[in-house]
Design an enzyme around this catalytic site. Sequence first.
Site, mmCIF file in Angstrom:
data_model
loop_
_atom_site.group_PDB
_atom_site.id
_atom_site.type_symbol
_atom_site.label_atom_id
_atom_site.label_comp_id
_atom_site.label_asym_id
_atom_site.label_seq_id
_atom_site.Cartn_x
_atom_site.Cartn_y
_atom_site.Cartn_z
ATOM 1 N N TYR A 58 10.551 57.915 -4.722
ATOM 2 C CA TYR A 58 9.347 57.919 -5.552
ATOM 3 C C TYR A 58 9.073 56.541 -6.150
ATOM 4 O O TYR A 58 7.924 56.083 -6.169
ATOM 5 C CB TYR A 58 9.466 58.934 -6.692
ATOM 6 C CG TYR A 58 9.349 60.383 -6.296
ATOM 7 C CD1 TYR A 58 8.843 60.783 -5.064
ATOM 8 C CD2 TYR A 58 9.743 61.375 -7.180
ATOM 9 C CE1 TYR A 58 8.745 62.119 -4.719
ATOM 10 C CE2 TYR A 58 9.641 62.721 -6.849
ATOM 11 C CZ TYR A 58 9.146 63.087 -5.622
ATOM 12 O OH TYR A 58 9.037 64.409 -5.300
ATOM 13 N N ASP A 63 8.240 45.595 10.327
ATOM 14 C CA ASP A 63 8.886 44.337 9.961
ATOM 15 C C ASP A 63 10.181 44.141 10.754
ATOM 16 O O ASP A 63 11.056 45.012 10.732
ATOM 17 C CB ASP A 63 9.182 44.341 8.466
ATOM 18 C CG ASP A 63 9.578 42.987 7.916
ATOM 19 O OD1 ASP A 63 9.881 42.069 8.714
ATOM 20 O OD2 ASP A 63 9.595 42.838 6.690
ATOM 21 N N HIS A 67 2.429 40.940 5.529
ATOM 22 C CA HIS A 67 3.825 41.077 5.944
ATOM 23 C C HIS A 67 4.688 41.487 4.758
ATOM 24 O O HIS A 67 4.633 40.875 3.704
ATOM 25 C CB HIS A 67 4.307 39.748 6.529
ATOM 26 C CG HIS A 67 5.757 39.721 6.834
ATOM 27 N ND1 HIS A 67 6.610 38.839 6.237
ATOM 28 C CD2 HIS A 67 6.506 40.485 7.642
ATOM 29 C CE1 HIS A 67 7.836 39.050 6.690
ATOM 30 N NE2 HIS A 67 7.792 40.051 7.544
#
Length: 141
Positions: free
Chosen positions: A112, A64, A22
């Site tokens: 990035y 999530d 998670h």
Amino acid sequence: MLKKIPSILSPELLKILMEMGHGDEIVISDGNFPAASMAQRLVRLDGHGVPEVLEAVLELMPLDVYTDEPVGLMEVVKGDTYVPEIWDTYKAIIKEKEGDKKICYEERFAFYERAKKAYAVVATGETSLYANIILKKGVVV
């Protein structure tokens, strides 16, 4: 072989999805993304596009629900006039699989940095520009 697992998901990618917990994140990248230099774990799916990989991953991995923006996209660089139509495809896939989810749009270098911390990067052969997407794994119930 197994039943009900999308065939596009390689054994290596299935293992990574199982290992993720998670809050861990996974990047599904386009063909221009510097995947090898960013990835902690790299899976290559060069013959496929991001939408089909996204759809397959969301068959097995929930997003999530404890974060406002479980999906991240690299925003278009200022001054670039390109319109990433592929984002509409992503939104439709996410809505179908997970319902309405907010999406975070991140500046290129911030994206990035986030990608470098991701659990894994899936490098595809996607030719659309700005087609990189980050998914935050949710709780499997």
